[in-house]
Design an enzyme around this catalytic site. Sequence first.
Site, PDB file in Angstrom:
ATOM      1  N   SER A   1      49.132  43.338  38.924  1.00 39.60           N
ATOM      2  CA  SER A   1      48.247  43.426  37.764  1.00 39.60           C
ATOM      3  C   SER A   1      49.123  43.818  36.585  1.00 39.60           C
ATOM      4  O   SER A   1      49.791  44.860  36.628  1.00 39.60           O
ATOM      5  CB  SER A   1      47.167  44.477  38.023  1.00 39.60           C
ATOM      6  OG  SER A   1      46.122  44.349  37.092  1.00 39.60           O
ATOM      7  N   GLU A   2      49.155  42.974  35.528  1.00 39.28           N
ATOM      8  CA  GLU A   2      50.192  43.190  34.504  1.00 39.28           C
ATOM      9  C   GLU A   2      50.010  44.485  33.714  1.00 39.28           C
ATOM     10  O   GLU A   2      50.915  44.918  33.029  1.00 39.28           O
ATOM     11  CB  GLU A   2      50.321  41.983  33.573  1.00 39.28           C
ATOM     12  CG  GLU A   2      49.150  41.702  32.660  1.00 39.28           C
ATOM     13  CD  GLU A   2      48.275  40.578  33.204  1.00 39.28           C
ATOM     14  OE1 GLU A   2      48.209  40.421  34.447  1.00 39.28           O
ATOM     15  OE2 GLU A   2      47.664  39.870  32.384  1.00 39.28           O
ATOM     16  N   ASN A   3      48.839  45.116  33.824  1.00 37.47           N
ATOM     17  CA  ASN A   3      48.683  46.408  33.156  1.00 37.47           C
ATOM     18  C   ASN A   3      49.345  47.559  33.927  1.00 37.47           C
ATOM     19  O   ASN A   3      49.220  48.706  33.536  1.00 37.47           O
ATOM     20  CB  ASN A   3      47.206  46.704  32.871  1.00 37.47           C
ATOM     21  CG  ASN A   3      46.325  46.582  34.092  1.00 37.47           C
ATOM     22  OD1 ASN A   3      46.538  45.727  34.945  1.00 37.47           O
ATOM     23  ND2 ASN A   3      45.328  47.431  34.183  1.00 37.47           N
TER      24      ASN A   3
ATOM     25  N   SER B   1      56.368  46.408  34.354  1.00 36.67           N
ATOM     26  CA  SER B   1      55.471  45.368  34.823  1.00 36.67           C
ATOM     27  C   SER B   1      55.944  43.989  34.367  1.00 36.67           C
ATOM     28  O   SER B   1      55.946  43.025  35.128  1.00 36.67           O
ATOM     29  CB  SER B   1      54.058  45.643  34.289  1.00 36.67           C
ATOM     30  OG  SER B   1      53.141  44.754  34.851  1.00 36.67           O
TER      31      SER B   1
END
Lengths: 219, 218
Positions: free
Chosen positions: B53-55, B92
Amino acid sequence: MDKSITMEEVLSIFKDEMTIMVGGFMGVGTPETLVSAVDQSDVKDITLIANDTAFIETGVGPLVVNKKCKKVITSHIGTNPETGRQMIAGELDVELVPQGTLAERIRAGGSGLGGILTPTGVGTAVEEGKEKIKVDGREYLLEKPLRADVALLKAFKADKAGNLVYHSSARNFNPLMAMAADTVIVEVEHIVEVGEIAPDEVITPGILVDKIIVQGGNH
Amino acid sequence: MVTLVPPQMAAKQIIAARVAKELKNGDVVNLGIGLPTMVPNYLPEGVNVILQSENGYVGLGPVTVEDPDLVNAGGQPAGVIPGAAFFDSGFSFELIRGGHVDVTVLGGLEVDEHGNIANWMVPGKMVPGMGGAMDLVTGAKKVIVAMEHCTKKGGSKILEQCTLPLTGKGVVDVIVTEIAVFRVTKEGLVLEELQEGVTLEEAKEKTEATFIVSPNLV
């Protein structure tokens, strides 16, 4: 040294035309108490650096809605329709930056680098006006560092020296921004005595943090 | 009991189920918002993937406990599986650009036969911003576009040349729609598979791009 301060002291820091970085991803990991302090102050014409402009009522969204900003540097404005409206009406300058590039520009700003070379955006509108540099046959964009006068961060826990621990996905841009501003103010859920956070647990070392306020403004 | 599924939902299910077959056991996968998040529901037996999840984490899973700090990249409540790890946004995207993410699945407004994708703005109408999409299409080892074949007005979304501002140039590997599966190759766009009940004529009629028909289909 106790870095915790009152809301009055926080308010005295904000000035017109400041560049302010705010941590968070769609409001998660955004210091709501500090954002609302800026929102309720008389400060205007700020340049806001944040991953996204969140929502009308949460995250950094109200700073856009209440016209505190003259410029926003961000990766996503789609969840706050007011940002797009002001941009199209010519009331707000919006610089859209790919999220990974935004993170790296902030990192560069905080770590003494003159910029970064990224393949992201090559062949798209993002490359307009930027220097392209070829390294070993591959093209990269030179993306310049970003810094701010003030960074407003959110952490789960701080000790009084400012050592920070984050919680789950609320970490996001906060550790990067802690490096890249002249004054770093962090809002925390809990404040503990120095020594109560084990050195192995610390994500952002206290030397980067100038001021601490407990969520809601009391301490 | 007969369950009636609206046609658009049926299309999304067909697409998600086909995308799931592209994933290999152990792949690190980033899913875009909307349709791509349906893909894990269709993973074949024995195929487990690790969702990024890029967050700021790997090990995205279903919601197990209420945690307002834990959201997916669409800002919706999320959970983590045992073995998950949290990190900051810089790390990330180092994972994403650095080739540590095997597959990204994302939607598209337009895709073309050169592997270009446009999905972040419609000039004068909609400018949500690119978020993490430009980094994902640039850095992920395999880029799968999961989208409905045509626009609401019936126009082909698979074009000779994208007309909207690009998210990435020459980055797409696979296009999965409810009509067909295409692969972008050095030789050009290849129609590799027709979805169940779709004829080659129908695929040709609904696709503006020029494509090669895989020998498997002839």
